[in-house]
Design a protein around this motif. Structure first.
Motif, PDB file in Angstrom:
ATOM      1  N   GLN A   1       1.524   6.623  -6.929  1.00  9.34           N
ATOM      2  CA  GLN A   1       0.493   7.597  -7.276  1.00  9.34           C
ATOM      3  C   GLN A   1       1.004   9.022  -7.156  1.00  9.34           C
ATOM      4  OE1 GLN A   1      -2.910   6.597  -4.860  1.00  9.34           O
ATOM      5  NE2 GLN A   1      -3.311   4.710  -6.001  1.00  9.34           N
ATOM      6  N   GLN A   2       1.991   9.238  -6.308  1.00  5.66           N
ATOM      7  CA  GLN A   2       2.604  10.552  -6.160  1.00  5.66           C
ATOM      8  C   GLN A   2       3.707  10.789  -7.188  1.00  5.66           C
ATOM      9  OE1 GLN A   2       3.920  10.478  -2.069  1.00  5.66           O
ATOM     10  NE2 GLN A   2       2.093  11.573  -1.402  1.00  5.66           N
TER      11      GLN A   2
ATOM     12  N   GLU B   1       2.356   1.709  -3.420  1.00  3.74           N
ATOM     13  CA  GLU B   1       1.310   2.186  -4.337  1.00  3.74           C
ATOM     14  C   GLU B   1       1.066   3.678  -4.126  1.00  3.74           C
ATOM     15  OE1 GLU B   1      -1.337   2.477  -7.344  1.00  3.74           O
ATOM     16  OE2 GLU B   1      -0.037   0.768  -6.950  1.00  3.74           O
ATOM     17  N   HIS B   2       1.056   4.111  -2.875  1.00  2.00           N
ATOM     18  CA  HIS B   2       0.880   5.530  -2.556  1.00  2.00           C
ATOM     19  C   HIS B   2       2.022   6.355  -3.169  1.00  2.00           C
ATOM     20  CE1 HIS B   2      -0.328   9.078  -0.327  1.00  2.00           C
ATOM     21  NE2 HIS B   2       0.906   9.174   0.164  1.00  2.00           N
TER      22      HIS B   2
ATOM     23  N   ASP C   1       0.833  -1.207   0.000  1.00  2.00           N
ATOM     24  CA  ASP C   1       0.000   0.000   0.000  1.00  2.00           C
ATOM     25  C   ASP C   1       0.865   1.254   0.000  1.00  2.00           C
ATOM     26  OD1 ASP C   1      -2.247  -1.612   0.016  1.00  2.00           O
ATOM     27  OD2 ASP C   1      -2.730  -1.248   2.133  1.00  2.00           O
ATOM     28  N   HIS C   2       1.935   1.221   0.794  1.00  2.00           N
ATOM     29  CA  HIS C   2       2.855   2.360   0.851  1.00  2.00           C
ATOM     30  C   HIS C   2       3.509   2.590  -0.511  1.00  2.00           C
ATOM     31  CE1 HIS C   2       5.895   5.133   2.295  1.00  2.00           C
ATOM     32  NE2 HIS C   2       6.828   4.327   1.836  1.00  2.00           N
TER      33      HIS C   2
END
Length: 138
Positions: A130-131, A126-127, A123-124
């Motif tokens: 996205q940035q 992926e975050h 999840d980290h």
């Protein structure tokens, strides 16, 4: 970055999903195990089993994660993705090189992170994706 021209008797690891054998070389120039899988300018290794486990678990591709014991064939330097502002002093003991690493063995018995830890890391990542934050490949 600190360049290490003559690695001492330190044990180094490389986590991946590639099926390799003793004597094989892990080289730059192939699709990266991570991100958009662009051509890797460097190959990476670590002196901690935990960092290698993350590498094996997070690498793209089919097959099971593997952790190889490797030896550098040339100079290595601190991995800027895991040093400087993120982890001062390089506690993960992560390095990179433009020179190949020779596989000298495989860690056969290792335990991966919990499903919760793995999901949290995915999840980290992926975050960050996205940035627009990707690995440093200068």
């Amino acid at each position: 970055m600190t360049s290490i021209d003559h690695p001492d008797s330190q044990t180094y690891y490389h986590g991946t999903k590639a099926d390799l054998k003793a004597g094989d070389l892990i080289e730059a120039g192939y699709a990266s195990n991570y991100g958009r899988r662009k051509q890797a300018a460097f190959v990476y290794l670590t002196a901690t089993l935990d960092a290698a486990i993350w590498g094996a678990e997070l690498a793209m591709g089919a097959g099971r994660g593997r952790i190889y014991i490797v030896e550098p064939t040339g100079p290595i330097e601190d991995d800027p993705n895991l040093t400087d502002k993120r982890f001062p002093g390089n506690p993960t003991k992560s390095y990179r090189s433009r020179h190949p690493f020779r596989v000298v063995g495989e860690v056969a018995d290792w335990q991966g992170h919990s499903p919760e830890q793995l999901k949290q890391m995915q999840d980290h990542l992926e975050h960050l994706k996205q940035q627009g934050i990707e690995a440093i490949e200068e």
